[in-house]
Design an enzyme around this catalytic site. Structure first.
Site, PDB file in Angstrom:
ATOM      1  CE  LYS A  72      25.426 -14.581 -26.379  1.00  0.00           C
ATOM      2  NZ  LYS A  72      24.852 -12.781 -27.228  1.00  0.00           N
ATOM      3  CG  ASP A 108      23.747 -14.285 -30.840  1.00  0.00           C
ATOM      4  OD1 ASP A 108      23.119 -14.523 -31.081  1.00  0.00           O
ATOM      5  OD2 ASP A 108      23.814 -13.293 -30.424  1.00  0.00           O
TER       6      ASP A 108
HETATM    7  P1  NAP Z   1      23.006  -5.475 -22.395  1.00  0.00           P
HETATM    8  O1  NAP Z   1      24.846  -5.566 -23.376  1.00  0.00           O
HETATM    9  O2  NAP Z   1      23.502  -4.829 -21.100  1.00  0.00           O
HETATM   10  O3  NAP Z   1      23.342  -4.193 -22.961  1.00  0.00           O
HETATM   11  C1  NAP Z   1      21.046  -3.239 -22.956  1.00  0.00           C
HETATM   12  C2  NAP Z   1      20.953  -2.427 -23.205  1.00  0.00           C
HETATM   13  O4  NAP Z   1      19.697  -1.650 -23.118  1.00  0.00           O
HETATM   14  C3  NAP Z   1      22.413  -1.015 -23.063  1.00  0.00           C
HETATM   15  O5  NAP Z   1      22.751  -0.107 -24.680  1.00  0.00           O
HETATM   16  C4  NAP Z   1      21.350  -0.210 -22.536  1.00  0.00           C
HETATM   17  O6  NAP Z   1      21.542   1.098 -22.710  1.00  0.00           O
HETATM   18  C5  NAP Z   1      20.093  -0.030 -22.894  1.00  0.00           C
HETATM   19  N1  NAP Z   1      19.656   0.122 -21.326  1.00  0.00           N
HETATM   20  C6  NAP Z   1      19.401  -1.018 -20.211  1.00  0.00           C
HETATM   21  N2  NAP Z   1      18.858  -0.667 -19.362  1.00  0.00           N
HETATM   22  C7  NAP Z   1      18.263   0.874 -19.680  1.00  0.00           C
HETATM   23  C8  NAP Z   1      17.157   1.905 -19.554  1.00  0.00           C
HETATM   24  N3  NAP Z   1      16.364   1.346 -18.278  1.00  0.00           N
HETATM   25  N4  NAP Z   1      16.791   1.904 -19.915  1.00  0.00           N
HETATM   26  C9  NAP Z   1      17.183   2.336 -21.544  1.00  0.00           C
HETATM   27  N5  NAP Z   1      17.999   1.511 -21.888  1.00  0.00           N
HETATM   28  C10 NAP Z   1      18.777   0.941 -21.013  1.00  0.00           C
HETATM   29  O7  NAP Z   1      22.324  -6.455 -23.225  1.00  0.00           O
HETATM   30  P2  NAP Z   1      22.170  -7.676 -24.368  1.00  0.00           P
HETATM   31  O8  NAP Z   1      22.966  -8.768 -23.815  1.00  0.00           O
HETATM   32  O9  NAP Z   1      22.177  -6.182 -25.143  1.00  0.00           O
HETATM   33  O10 NAP Z   1      20.912  -7.480 -24.213  1.00  0.00           O
HETATM   34  C11 NAP Z   1      19.874  -6.795 -24.447  1.00  0.00           C
HETATM   35  C12 NAP Z   1      18.489  -7.838 -24.385  1.00  0.00           C
HETATM   36  O11 NAP Z   1      18.597  -8.837 -25.742  1.00  0.00           O
HETATM   37  C13 NAP Z   1      18.467  -8.842 -23.867  1.00  0.00           C
HETATM   38  O12 NAP Z   1      16.501  -9.076 -22.773  1.00  0.00           O
HETATM   39  C14 NAP Z   1      18.065  -9.952 -23.895  1.00  0.00           C
HETATM   40  O13 NAP Z   1      17.438 -11.165 -23.839  1.00  0.00           O
HETATM   41  C15 NAP Z   1      18.202 -10.371 -25.467  1.00  0.00           C
HETATM   42  N6  NAP Z   1      18.936 -11.018 -26.698  1.00  0.00           N
HETATM   43  C16 NAP Z   1      18.062 -11.778 -26.726  1.00  0.00           C
HETATM   44  C17 NAP Z   1      18.229 -12.647 -28.042  1.00  0.00           C
HETATM   45  C18 NAP Z   1      17.787 -13.352 -28.932  1.00  0.00           C
HETATM   46  O14 NAP Z   1      18.508 -14.662 -29.661  1.00  0.00           O
HETATM   47  N7  NAP Z   1      15.683 -12.669 -28.881  1.00  0.00           N
HETATM   48  C19 NAP Z   1      20.064 -12.950 -28.200  1.00  0.00           C
HETATM   49  C20 NAP Z   1      20.698 -12.173 -27.450  1.00  0.00           C
HETATM   50  C21 NAP Z   1      20.008 -11.504 -26.390  1.00  0.00           C
HETATM   51  P3  NAP Z   1      23.231   1.999 -21.498  1.00  0.00           P
HETATM   52  O15 NAP Z   1      24.071   1.454 -22.585  1.00  0.00           O
HETATM   53  O16 NAP Z   1      23.093   2.846 -21.251  1.00  0.00           O
HETATM   54  O17 NAP Z   1      23.651   0.924 -20.473  1.00  0.00           O
END
Ligand code: NAP
Length: 282
Positions: A72, A108
């Protein structure tokens, strides 16, 4: 989807991996319902192949594509033009192929906003606590600030939360996601949003919420995770009187916006929702 033929208009999704994507089922169900000669395809695009894949959109005559994890942000540099929202958020999830070139959108934002509005949650001048500062948080924070909320952005890596707040050039308070900070920020909160993947299938026992922090009584939760249908965090919020907003609806609404941009016709969202839910076995 009707039979694919020479006249069929093509769109798809670029992701890595992409096998789990619900978007093909969702969009093709809507095309079939509307009787459109369109087809939506999944494309597994490795990060090092992204620029070739994007160039291929025009070469192959596709009408556009969705872009998902991990592309993205990287895809932005490959667009001819960006909408102001995509530029502000720093992420593109929808590409429209038009005469002027490739236009990068971020749907989004609208997906999140519509879900919050439908549940009647008024965030104006209220505190909203956002957990996580990754890709999904960008659109969420932008939508909340536009709606007039005071955003508290808490992340395991506080530097990333601070960088996101600063990069977006908007008033957002950033902090570390731990029990002490969370307790301090929950006072008067209108909503908690989980944008971390903690609790997502298959590690369903995980939660971003520290064990020793009670859920604030009656405060709603928007967990972006849609698989499983109820995360551990949602169960905690419900036990404490908080309603839970549905992450699957956000997914459907962002898809519906993309569909409308490509076809010029707004899709039947309930058909898209049913197709996505069916894929999840619900
Ligand atoms: P991402 O860019 O990988 O970001 C993940 C975030 O979670 C980061 O802030 C990370 O913190 C934190 N995190 C990961 N593991 C962690 C842990 N063990 N403890 C504490 N914090 C942790 O992922 P993303 O693309 O934002 O997606 C996140 C979620 O949103 C996914 O489940 C995805 O399926 C969902 N999502 C849903 C929609 C929808 O339409 N419903 C749309 C988009 C995304 P750090 O910065 O410290 O690594």
């Amino acid at each position: 989807m009707s039979e694919i033929q020479g006249t069929t208009q093509l769109v798809g999704v670029f992701g890595w991996p992409v096998a789990h994507s619900l978007s093909p089922a969702m969009h093709n169900a809507a095309f079939a319902q509307q009787g459109l000669d369109w087809c939506y395809l999944p494309f597994a695009v490795a990060p090092e192949q992204l620029s070739q894949a994007v160039r291929g959109l025009r070469a192959l005559g596709l009408r556009g594509a969705n872009v998902t994890v991990p592309h993205k942000q990287a895809v932005m540099a490959l667009m001819d033009e960006l909408t102001p929202e995509a530029r502000a958020v720093g992420a593109v999830n929808t590409i429209v192929v038009c005469e002027q070139g490739l236009l990068g959108h971020n749907t989004d934002i609208a997906g999140f906003r519509r879900t919050v509005d439908e549940d009647g949650i008024d965030v104006r001048a209220r505190t909203v606590v956002v957990l996580g500062a990754g890709g999904a948080a960008r659109a969420v924070v932008y939508a909340l600030v536009q709606a007039g909320a005071k955003v508290m952005l808490l992340n395991r890596t506080v530097a990333r939360a601070e960088a996101l707040a600063q990069a977006m050039g908007i008033e957002v308070t950033a902090g570390v996601l731990d029990a002490v900070t969370l307790r301090q920020t929950l006072e008067g909160a209108a909503l908690v949003v989980n944008t971390t993947p903690l609790g997502m299938w298959p590690v369903v026992d995980a939660s971003p919420w520290p064990e020793d922090v009670p859920w604030p009584q009656g405060v709603p939760l928007f967990d972006l995770i849609y698989n499983p249908g109820e995360t551990r965090l949602m169960a905690l919020a419900r036990r404490n009187g908080g309603i839970c907003l549905d992450g699957l609806r956000m997914l459907v609404y962002q898809g519906a916006e993309a569909y409308a941009l490509w076809t010029g016709s707004y899709p039947p969202v309930e058909v898209m929702y049913r197709a996505a839910a069916l894929r999840l076995g619900r």
